[in-house]
Motif scaffolding. Structure first.
Motif, short mmCIF file in Angstrom:
data_model
loop_
_atom_site.label_atom_id
_atom_site.label_comp_id
_atom_site.label_asym_id
_atom_site.label_seq_id
_atom_site.Cartn_x
_atom_site.Cartn_y
_atom_site.Cartn_z
N ASP A 125 163.56 24.15 115.25
CA ASP A 125 164.32 24.47 116.46
C ASP A 125 165.51 25.35 116.07
OD1 ASP A 125 165.81 24.54 118.80
OD2 ASP A 125 166.14 22.37 118.88
N ALA A 141 167.36 27.38 117.80
CA ALA A 141 168.50 27.25 118.73
C ALA A 141 169.29 25.97 118.44
CB ALA A 141 168.02 27.26 120.17
N GLY A 142 168.61 24.90 118.10
CA GLY A 142 169.28 23.64 117.76
C GLY A 142 170.09 23.77 116.48
N ALA A 171 173.16 25.70 117.29
CA ALA A 171 174.10 24.83 118.02
C ALA A 171 174.83 23.90 117.06
CB ALA A 171 173.36 24.04 119.09
N ALA A 172 174.12 23.35 116.08
CA ALA A 172 174.76 22.47 115.10
C ALA A 172 175.79 23.23 114.27
CB ALA A 172 173.70 21.85 114.19
N THR A 218 170.94 14.82 108.80
CA THR A 218 170.61 15.66 109.94
C THR A 218 170.05 16.98 109.42
OG1 THR A 218 172.84 16.57 110.00
CG2 THR A 218 172.41 14.65 111.40
#
Length: 130
Positions: A57, A59-60, A63-64, A99
């Motif tokens: 992902d 985009a994820g 974002a992180a 993560t």
């Protein structure tokens, strides 16, 4: 060595599939206590990331990385860390986590310009060809 201050830094790594342990460097955090400096520089090489995991992902991940930058800057955008000083925010950001975006170990050095050091480390450790 006059004018040079101790600084600490940690790489930000993207580990798209924790179970495989493969990673790419995507940023660097730099903290200099004596200058009250906390900065982050990021660069996400999507081609390399997708080579590790075509289903990641992206985009994820972006974002992180933005979330890390927001905590670095402090203020309202830092969420619960909004009132913390730079040192406390740095320690929170470099705490181990499982993560997709993870901090590497903390290293130290000397610098006369922490902001320039962040740029130098980004070029050397993140953007440099593997």
């Amino acid at each position: 060595m006059s004018g040079r201050e101790v600084f600490e830094y940690a790489l930000l790594r993207v580990v798209p599939r924790i179970e495989r342990g493969e990673q790419i460097n995507a940023g660097v955090l730099v903290y200099c206590r004596t200058r009250s400096y906390l900065g982050v520089r990021t660069h996400l090489d999507e081609r390399r990331l997708l080579a590790l995991d075509p289903a990641v992902d992206v985009a994820g991940v972006r974002a992180a990385l933005r979330g890390v930058a927001e905590v670095c800057c402090g203020g309202a955008q830092a969420g619960q860390a909004a009132g913390d000083d730079a040192g406390r925010r740095f320690r929170w950001l470099v705490a181990p986590r499982s993560t997709v975006v993870q901090p590497g170990p903390v290293h130290s050095g000397l610098t006369a310009d922490p902001e320039a050091e962040a740029e130098r480390l980004l070029e050397l450790l993140v953007r440099a060809p593997a």
